[in-house]
Enzyme design. Structure first.
Site, short mmCIF file in Angstrom:
data_model
loop_
_atom_site.label_atom_id
_atom_site.label_comp_id
_atom_site.label_asym_id
_atom_site.label_seq_id
_atom_site.Cartn_x
_atom_site.Cartn_y
_atom_site.Cartn_z
N ASP A 242 0.85 -1.19 0.00
CA ASP A 242 0.00 0.00 0.00
C ASP A 242 0.89 1.24 0.00
OD1 ASP A 242 -2.32 1.46 -0.01
OD2 ASP A 242 -2.61 1.37 2.15
N HIS B 61 -3.54 13.97 0.66
CA HIS B 61 -3.76 13.16 1.86
C HIS B 61 -2.55 13.27 2.79
CE1 HIS B 61 -4.81 9.82 4.45
NE2 HIS B 61 -3.70 9.18 4.13
N GLU C 202 -10.29 3.95 4.29
CA GLU C 202 -9.43 4.70 3.38
C GLU C 202 -9.87 4.38 1.96
OE1 GLU C 202 -5.28 3.95 4.34
OE2 GLU C 202 -5.33 5.45 5.93
N GLU D 141 -9.35 3.97 -1.68
CA GLU D 141 -8.14 3.73 -2.48
C GLU D 141 -8.47 3.04 -3.80
OE1 GLU D 141 -4.77 2.15 -0.45
OE2 GLU D 141 -5.34 2.99 1.49
N ASP E 280 -8.95 0.36 2.73
CA ASP E 280 -7.92 0.00 3.71
C ASP E 280 -8.42 0.43 5.10
OD1 ASP E 280 -5.54 -0.60 5.00
OD2 ASP E 280 -4.52 1.22 4.32
N ARG F 104 -7.33 4.08 13.93
CA ARG F 104 -6.37 5.18 14.09
C ARG F 104 -5.68 5.19 15.45
NH1 ARG F 104 -5.41 5.91 8.94
NH2 ARG F 104 -7.21 6.65 7.77
N GLN G 36 -3.15 2.37 15.40
CA GLN G 36 -2.10 2.78 14.46
C GLN G 36 -1.16 3.82 15.09
OE1 GLN G 36 -3.72 4.51 10.86
NE2 GLN G 36 -1.71 4.85 9.94
N LYS H 135 -4.08 -1.87 10.80
CA LYS H 135 -4.58 -1.95 9.43
C LYS H 135 -4.79 -3.37 8.92
CE LYS H 135 -2.86 2.43 7.60
NZ LYS H 135 -3.97 2.91 6.77
N THR I 13 -9.06 -5.68 4.82
CA THR I 13 -8.94 -4.79 3.66
C THR I 13 -9.94 -5.28 2.63
OG1 THR I 13 -6.56 -4.55 4.11
CG2 THR I 13 -7.35 -3.83 1.94
N THR J 13 -4.68 6.32 0.40
CA THR J 13 -5.89 7.13 0.42
C THR J 13 -5.87 8.17 -0.69
OG1 THR J 13 -5.91 6.88 2.81
CG2 THR J 13 -7.31 8.61 1.90
N GLU K 226 -9.04 12.65 8.05
CA GLU K 226 -8.92 13.96 7.39
C GLU K 226 -10.20 14.78 7.53
OE1 GLU K 226 -7.67 14.49 3.27
OE2 GLU K 226 -6.66 12.57 3.45
MN MN Z 1 -3.95 2.89 3.06
#
Ligand code: MN
Length: 436
Positions: free
Chosen positions: A136, A143, A208, A210, A242, A246, A249, A262, A266, A368, A382
């Site tokens: 990824d 982003h 996310e 993607e 994804d 947070r 992470q 993460k 997915t 992202t 975001e």
């Molecule tokens: Mn990602």
């Protein structure tokens, strides 16, 4: 004969010709599916509101002209064998499908092809490809900058961003197809102000938005793929979510990259849109901002390289309450892949620049996709400024991060005046409560 270049051709499958249909003759995305009639897993091709069963098509002898290797690859359950046949075989198969599904096909053949169609509504999709390695990237500068500003207001973009395509190695065991429920992960995180971390269900579950490219032609270990040859290694693209926790992470990624925050799930859309279908929508990547350096020579594309894709991506949210009230999903944001800082060709060239080999079935995701404008943020981190500015949905519900019962829906499509719309379909997932 219908050719790949005929962007106005019509299909005898009536639903494919309807205005606004994202699965016209020019698309022909691949998938893996099962149906009530045929329990075995097949690979298929989307056309209008139907899926064409390639196994059945081979069985009817309609692919014989393509040779035994392609015929047997078309009888597999996933796309790996077909991808392994190489770009020339992909083009020939696509050409044959355009012929068989085009208006000009003989009545007798048309009848045989019609027998291999199943309504999309009646099929169950599986993962189209058995993915080997998954990488990824972090290709959206918008982003990177917006997320960076949350953690380092004084220096949102780190100096290396301008030069090196940032990425991390993901995990394939938890790749799931659209429609699969996603269990809220538990993990270790530290609540603001606390000294010690706790183990518990994530409080900051995010998506996310993607786009991912499937590698169809591998590369040899020790041999970097040049940026101008890199596209030739890509079979097609899909949507990817994804899912990210947070809080987990933020706690674990000091100083290394993403791990348990993460790799719990997915999601991938079921359709793989072949690169040839995207040809009319290829564009140069958005021009780099003033002051940004040009890439190093091994990532330098020709001045006229159309390495970007004018591909719109959108994320929608539907809460449990919205589902029970029969409300439509609410669009949270929309962005375009032409605004990425790095192209997939550059990502492939960079990935192999140290001699790392790619294999058929590898997956390379963009990271992202966010745009420069407000309303184009590809994740809640975001959108809500790390939960500080929650969004209010049309029914009055408020979200800082995802809650149990929330459904996240990604959509992607290419549009251009004078050409048929090409859809990437949808990538959906509903969040379920953590196991406690
Ligand atoms: Mn990602």
């Amino acid at each position: 004969m219908t050719t790949v270049q005929d962007w106005q051709a019509k299909s005898w499958v009536a639903s494919a010709n309807e205005a606004g249909c994202g699965f016209p003759l020019q698309g022909l995305p691949y998938c893996s599916f099962t149906s009530e009639d045929n329990r075995s897993v097949r690979i298929g091709v989307g056309i209008g509101a139907e899926v064409l069963d390639l196994h059945a098509l081979s069985g009817a002898g309609l692919l014989a002209s393509l040779g035994g290797e392609v015929v047997s690859a078309c009888c597999a359950a996933q796309l790996n064998a077909l991808m392994g046949c190489g770009p020339e075989a992909w083009r020939m198969l696509r050409g044959r499908l355009l012929e068989l599904l085009g208006e000009g096909v003989a009545a007798e053949q048309r009848e045989m092809v019609a027998a291999a169609l199943t309504p999309v509504a009646d099929v169950r999709f599986g993962l189209p490809v058995a993915v080997g390695d998954y990488t990824d990237f972090y290709a959206s500068i918008h982003h990177a900058r917006k997320v960076g500003s949350l953690f380092r207001p004084e220096q949102p973009l780190l100096p290396n961003y301008a030069w090196v395509p940032i990425g991390y190695h993901g995990r394939t065991s938890s790749l799931v197809v659209s429609g699969t429920e996603v269990r809220r992960p538990s993990g270790q995180y530290r609540v603001a102000g606390a000294e010690a971390p706790v183990l518990g269900p994530t409080r900051q579950l995010d998506y996310e938005m993607e786009v991912a490219a499937y590698i169809g032609a591998g590369s040899a270990m020790g041999e970097p793929v040049g940026v101008t040859e890199a596209e030739g290694h890509i079979f097609g693209i899909s949507l990817l979510n994804d899912w990210s926790a947070r809080d987990i992470q933020a706690w674990e990624a000091q100083p290394l990259g993403p791990f348990l925050g993460k790799n719990f799930a997915t999601s991938l859309s079921p359709w793989v849109v072949p690169m040839e279908a995207l040809e009319p929508f290829r564009v140069r990547l958005a021009e780099r901002e003033n002051g940004m350096p040009g890439p190093l020579p091994h990532l330098q594309e020709g001045g006229d390289a159309r390495s970007g894709v004018n591909l719109s991506v959108e994320v929608y949210l539907r809460t449990a309450l919205m589902i029970s009230d029969l409300l439509e999903p609410f669009r949270i944001s929309a962005a375009n892949c032409r605004e990425l800082y790095w192209s997939f060709a550059q990502m492939v060239a960079h990935h192999t620049s140290n001699g790392c080999n790619l294999r058929v079935g590898d997956l390379i995701a963009s990271g992202t996709v966010s745009g420069s404008a407000a309303g184009s943020e590809g994740c809640l981190l975001e959108c809500t400024r790390r939960g500080v500015q929650p969004i209010t949905l049309p029914n009055g519900e408020v979200r800082a991060f995802l809650e149990d019962g929330d459904e996240v829906i990604l959509r992607g499509f290419c549009e251009r005046e004078g050409f048929r719309r090409i859809s990437l379909g949808e990538c959906r997932g509903i969040v379920r409560a953590a196991v406690v």
